[in-house]
Design a protein around this motif. Sequence first.
Motif, short mmCIF file in Angstrom:
data_model
loop_
_atom_site.label_atom_id
_atom_site.label_comp_id
_atom_site.label_asym_id
_atom_site.label_seq_id
_atom_site.Cartn_x
_atom_site.Cartn_y
_atom_site.Cartn_z
N GLU A 126 1.10 -1.10 -0.04
CA GLU A 126 -0.02 0.00 -0.03
C GLU A 126 0.83 1.20 -0.20
OE1 GLU A 126 -3.41 0.17 -0.06
OE2 GLU A 126 -3.70 -2.01 -0.11
N ASP A 127 0.42 2.45 -0.57
CA ASP A 127 1.16 3.48 -0.64
C ASP A 127 0.64 4.59 0.00
OD1 ASP A 127 -0.88 3.81 -2.53
OD2 ASP A 127 0.51 4.46 -4.28
N SER A 128 -0.44 4.24 0.73
CA SER A 128 -1.10 5.31 1.32
C SER A 128 -0.95 5.67 2.78
CB SER A 128 -2.57 5.30 1.04
OG SER A 128 -3.11 4.13 1.24
N PHE A 129 0.44 5.15 3.27
CA PHE A 129 0.51 5.36 4.79
C PHE A 129 1.32 6.51 4.98
CE2 PHE A 129 0.53 0.70 4.48
CZ PHE A 129 -0.41 0.18 5.28
N ALA A 130 1.13 6.88 6.26
CA ALA A 130 1.90 8.26 6.83
C ALA A 130 3.30 7.53 6.88
CB ALA A 130 1.36 8.69 7.97
N PRO A 131 4.23 8.36 6.89
CA PRO A 131 5.55 7.97 7.08
C PRO A 131 5.79 7.24 8.28
CG PRO A 131 5.53 10.23 6.17
CD PRO A 131 4.40 9.88 6.55
N SER A 132 5.30 7.63 9.39
CA SER A 132 5.71 6.90 10.78
C SER A 132 4.95 5.43 10.57
CB SER A 132 4.72 8.04 11.82
OG SER A 132 3.26 7.73 11.70
N THR A 133 3.89 5.45 10.05
CA THR A 133 3.10 4.28 9.79
C THR A 133 4.26 3.18 9.08
OG1 THR A 133 0.80 4.92 9.86
CG2 THR A 133 1.07 2.76 9.11
N GLN A 134 4.54 3.61 8.03
CA GLN A 134 5.23 3.04 6.85
C GLN A 134 6.70 2.45 7.86
OE1 GLN A 134 4.70 2.54 3.74
NE2 GLN A 134 6.48 1.34 3.20
N LYS A 135 7.18 3.31 8.49
CA LYS A 135 8.62 2.84 9.37
C LYS A 135 8.22 1.93 10.24
CE LYS A 135 12.13 5.31 11.94
NZ LYS A 135 12.21 4.72 13.03
N MET A 136 7.14 2.06 11.15
CA MET A 136 6.82 0.93 12.02
C MET A 136 6.58 -0.28 11.49
SD MET A 136 3.17 0.80 14.16
CE MET A 136 2.51 0.62 12.77
N LEU A 137 5.56 -0.36 10.25
CA LEU A 137 5.33 -1.54 9.56
C LEU A 137 6.79 -2.04 9.05
CD1 LEU A 137 2.32 -0.70 7.79
CD2 LEU A 137 2.41 -2.20 9.91
N GLU A 138 7.52 -1.48 8.57
CA GLU A 138 9.05 -2.08 8.12
C GLU A 138 9.63 -2.68 9.30
OE1 GLU A 138 10.33 1.12 5.94
OE2 GLU A 138 9.30 0.72 3.98
N GLU A 139 9.89 -1.91 10.37
CA GLU A 139 10.62 -2.40 11.47
C GLU A 139 9.93 -3.67 11.92
OE1 GLU A 139 10.48 1.04 14.16
OE2 GLU A 139 11.97 1.92 12.95
N GLN A 140 8.78 -3.99 12.19
CA GLN A 140 8.15 -4.93 12.59
C GLN A 140 8.26 -6.03 11.68
OE1 GLN A 140 3.84 -4.05 13.62
NE2 GLN A 140 4.44 -2.94 15.33
N GLU A 141 8.37 -5.81 10.50
CA GLU A 141 8.51 -6.91 9.28
C GLU A 141 9.94 -7.33 9.54
OE1 GLU A 141 8.41 -7.30 4.51
OE2 GLU A 141 9.19 -5.49 5.56
N GLN A 142 10.94 -6.48 9.89
CA GLN A 142 12.36 -6.97 9.88
C GLN A 142 12.46 -7.81 11.19
OE1 GLN A 142 14.31 -3.32 9.86
NE2 GLN A 142 14.14 -2.84 7.68
N LYS A 143 11.81 -7.63 12.07
CA LYS A 143 11.82 -8.20 13.40
C LYS A 143 11.12 -9.69 13.25
CE LYS A 143 12.30 -4.41 16.50
NZ LYS A 143 11.61 -3.45 17.55
N ILE A 144 10.05 -9.87 12.37
CA ILE A 144 9.55 -11.06 12.14
C ILE A 144 10.58 -11.93 11.43
CG2 ILE A 144 7.49 -12.05 10.67
CD1 ILE A 144 5.96 -9.65 11.60
#
Length: 148
Positions: free
Chosen positions: A116-134
């Motif tokens: 999805e490309d409609s996230f705020a930068p803070s949401t995008q960053k949070m999701l990417e960090e969680q993805e990396q931890k997974i």
Amino acid sequence: MKYTEKISNKLNELLEKNYDAEKGYINSSENVESTKLKIFFKNRASERSQFAKDLRTEILSYGQIPEDDGSIKGAMHRNWMSLKSLFSANDEKAILEEALRGEKASLEEYKEILKEDSFAPSTQKMLEEQEQKIQAAINTLMVEEELS
């Protein structure tokens, strides 16, 4: 910025799945003998609890209402894991396999939502960090599975 209902629903789905993963990891920690695995599973449960808190905060900050509990599918999965551990005499390999399967499914869900490309930068960053931890948890589970 206020998220659309579609984005809010996707974030809420991730939130539910993190509740499910937290409960699944707690269940796993209670069904293994290995101290190392108990610690690993408890750490993952704590991590998933933090993921859920972060997602709740993000959802609230954009004017939406977060879910309060896990999904029915997640409850069924945990019940299956409990049953499986009973029949396999707390077979750590079976529990590791199931945890790995669950994490791979989580990783795919994160990859999908990050398209999805409609996230705020803070949401995008949070999701990417969680993805990396997974992904890191998957790597650890794969090593543990080979060693067991």
